[in-house]
Structure formats: C-alpha cells, structure tokens
Design an enzyme around this catalytic site. Structure first.
Site, PDB file in Angstrom:
ATOM      1  CD  GLN A   1      -3.698  -4.264   6.558  1.00  0.00           C
ATOM      2  OE1 GLN A   1      -3.793  -3.276   5.836  1.00  0.00           O
ATOM      3  NE2 GLN A   1      -4.112  -5.457   6.175  1.00  0.00           N
TER       4      GLN A   1
ATOM      5  CE  LYS B   1      -3.825  -2.476   2.176  1.00  0.00           C
ATOM      6  NZ  LYS B   1      -4.646  -2.802   3.345  1.00  0.00           N
TER       7      LYS B   1
ATOM      8  CG  ASP C   1      -9.764  -0.320   4.715  1.00  0.00           C
ATOM      9  OD1 ASP C   1      -9.587  -0.852   3.606  1.00  0.00           O
ATOM     10  OD2 ASP C   1      -9.023  -0.468   5.690  1.00  0.00           O
TER      11      ASP C   1
HETATM   12  N1  GUN Z   1      -6.985  -6.958   6.352  1.00  0.00           N
HETATM   13  C1  GUN Z   1      -7.293  -7.801   5.345  1.00  0.00           C
HETATM   14  N2  GUN Z   1      -7.880  -7.120   4.339  1.00  0.00           N
HETATM   15  C2  GUN Z   1      -7.931  -5.827   4.715  1.00  0.00           C
HETATM   16  C3  GUN Z   1      -8.417  -4.640   4.111  1.00  0.00           C
HETATM   17  O1  GUN Z   1      -8.941  -4.630   2.991  1.00  0.00           O
HETATM   18  N3  GUN Z   1      -8.263  -3.505   4.836  1.00  0.00           N
HETATM   19  C4  GUN Z   1      -7.714  -3.490   6.066  1.00  0.00           C
HETATM   20  N4  GUN Z   1      -7.640  -2.333   6.703  1.00  0.00           N
HETATM   21  N5  GUN Z   1      -7.254  -4.569   6.664  1.00  0.00           N
HETATM   22  C5  GUN Z   1      -7.363  -5.729   5.986  1.00  0.00           C
END
Ligand code: GUN
Length: 313
Positions: free
Chosen positions: A97, A53, A120
């Site tokens: 996350q 990311k 998100d």
């Molecule tokens: N953990 C697994 N997939 C995701 C996601 O799409 N966003 C976030 N913040 N954590 C995750």
C-alpha cells in the site's frame, strides 16, 4: 438535461459476482487464490483502503494476509518481507500500500515484487507489458475505469480522450489503456496551457488530479463522458458552501459529520456532461473489484495450464 450517472457500485458488484464464481471453480480444483497486503504506518486513508481490500478478499473466498511492519522499517527489512512473500506458493498477489514512509525507497520495493504476483501492476515489467500490449497485470483503478466505459457501452475507438493527471498509479496507465483501445489520447498536467480548452476537446474526460471540484462546467464539452477519480474530503464550511449550497442531501451529511467527500468534478459538471461517475460510488468500488480480479488472474497465470480453462480475465 442532467448527466446520466454511471453506477460504479453496480458494475463493481457484477464484477465481484463474476470473480467469486471463478474463485469457486479454482478452489474446487485445489487452487485457492491468496493475497498479501503490506501496510506500513498509520495513514488513515491507507488504513481504510486496506481494510476494504482484506474484507472483500474474505467475502469472495480469497485467502488474505495483512502485514503491518513498524512505521520505522528500513528499505532492506521491507525488501526481505517482499522476498519471503515472493517465495510462498500460496500467495498469488502482493500489494504494497502506498504511500510508504519517507525513509523507504518505494521504487526499490515495488521493483522487488515478483511481476507475476504484482496485482497492482506497478512493477516496471508490467508497465512495459501494458505499453507494448502484452498480457500482464494492469493497475486496478485504470482497469476499473475501462470496465465502467465498456460495460456502459461508451464508445472509445476513434474518440478524443483527455486524461488530467499523470501519476504512475492512475493517469499514465489510464492513458495507455485508452490508447490501446484506439482513443486519441491527450495527457494534461500542471504545466498544460489552457487546460479548460484542452479538456473541452474530450469525448471522454478523465479527472485524476486530487483537487476538490477543480473541473468546472467550462472544462466539459456538452454530452461528454466524464470519469471522476478524485477523492477529496471537504471540511471547510466556506469551500463546502461554494460547491454545494442548496444541495439538501449534502448539507445534511456535512452538518452531521463535519465533512463530505467530493471528487475532482464541480457539481455543475452534471448539467453539461452526458454521463458522469459519482463520488462516492463511481470509480472507487471498481478499484477493489479489479484487485480481486487481478488476484485471480495472477493465480491462473502463475499456474499456466494446470488450472481449468475459465471464461476470461
Ligand atoms: N495508494 C493509493 N492508491 C493505491 C493503489 O491503487 N495501490 C496501492 N498499493 N496503494 C495505493
């Protein structure tokens, strides 16, 4: 005939190029989109995701910050970090996350993110916007699945869509997006009776369970489009052989690295389906591309008409 392979990497690259062009226009107008990613603890998968990311943000010209508070952090301390990011004008997107450590109340933390910066799409306000078809921020993986379907010209309206998995991150929002696009949607889960029979109704089957190779060929209607959201690491030789015996390329990978990545689809699904997404190289690349798109969308939405009108998103 073998299924058509939907090339997620190529679609993600197209989206990245479109987003990069929007970022150049915004930056020239004095608005450089900014993304803050909070990573707590050292979950290896989370570390890989967050690295991707931050790296992609930099490649596309998004200002990015990675915050790594200690794994022992309290809910209150994490709420304070989120509140500080909410206040900072140069931060357009905030991503926490998941999973968070057990002592942290994840729902409280996600609820504390300013919905306007919730790239998100996990805040209940954005969940509500999605379910009532209002503009808002949509979770990245589900948004990416829709991009794969649309950009591959797979019809959705009037089709039977079956989503296997009901997580807040993937299953539920994907079902809502398909419903908003006028599919007839069924959501399946661990208590669903005769799962293969329900899945066989699908013109579009979304596998978001997290179990290696669970969706076998008898779950799939011939010609269906099957989207594989699973990311499962196989390290057991017997399990590997039951899935991939005779696949030279996979055997080489497994022999040299001791593991291979497989989705929720059994390899034989490719013999029945009309089109499938591969793992890796299917849905995965879209998740990050859509995060970048969401960050740009948040930057534009937060500033209303104070930025030049851009093409879309
Ligand atoms: N953990 C697994 N997939 C995701 C996601 O799409 N966003 C976030 N913040 N954590 C995750």
């Amino acid at each position: 005939m073998a299924a058509f392979i939907l090339d997620g990497k190529k679609i993600a690259n197209d989206i990245r190029a479109e987003v990069a062009s929007e970022i150049r226009t915004l930056t020239a107008a004095g608005v450089r989109p900014g993304l803050a990613v909070i990573l707590v603890g050292n979950n290896p998968a989370s570390e890989i995701y967050v690295r991707g990311k931050v790296k992609t943000s930099e490649e596309l010209g998004i200002y990015s910050e990675k915050l790594t508070p200690p794994p022992t952090i309290s809910t209150e301390a994490l709420l304070k970090i989120v509140a500080d990011l909410n206040r900072r004008d140069e931060i357009d997107g905030i991503l926490v996350q998941l999973p968070l450590p057990a002592q942290v109340d994840s729902k409280r933390v996600l609820m504390a993110v300013d919905p306007a910066k919730d790239v998100d799409g996990f805040h209940p306000m954005n969940v509500g916007f999605l379910s009532t078809q209002r503009p808002g921020l949509v979770p990245c993986t589900p948004a990416g699945i829709m991009e794969i379907l649309r950009r591959s010209n797979i019809p959705i309206a009037g089709r039977e869509a079956v989503v296997v998995g009901r997580s807040d991150i993937v299953g539920k929002p994907t079902a809502m997006l398909l419903l908003n696009a006028n599919a007839t949607v069924t959501v399946c889960h661990s208590k669903t009776r005769d799962l293969p029979a329900v899945c066989r109704r699908a013109d579009i089957l979304i596998a978001a369970i997290g179990r290696a190779g669970m969706i076998t060929r008898d779950f799939v209607k011939p010609g269906a489009t099957v989207i594989d959201v699973g990311m499962n690491k196989v390290t057991d030789a017997a399990e590997f052989n039951s899935l991939f015996a005779g696949d030279r390329k996979r055997e080489d990978i497994f022999r040299t690295s001791g593991s291979t990545l497989i989705g929720d689809l059994h390899p034989q699904v490719a013999e029945v389906a009309g089109a499938i997404t591969p793992v890796p190289g299917g849905v995965g690349p879209l998740t990050i591309a859509m995060l970048m798109a969401n960050t740009v969308k948040a930057a534009k939405m937060r500033r209303g008409s104070r930025v030049p009108e851009l093409s879309k998103a």
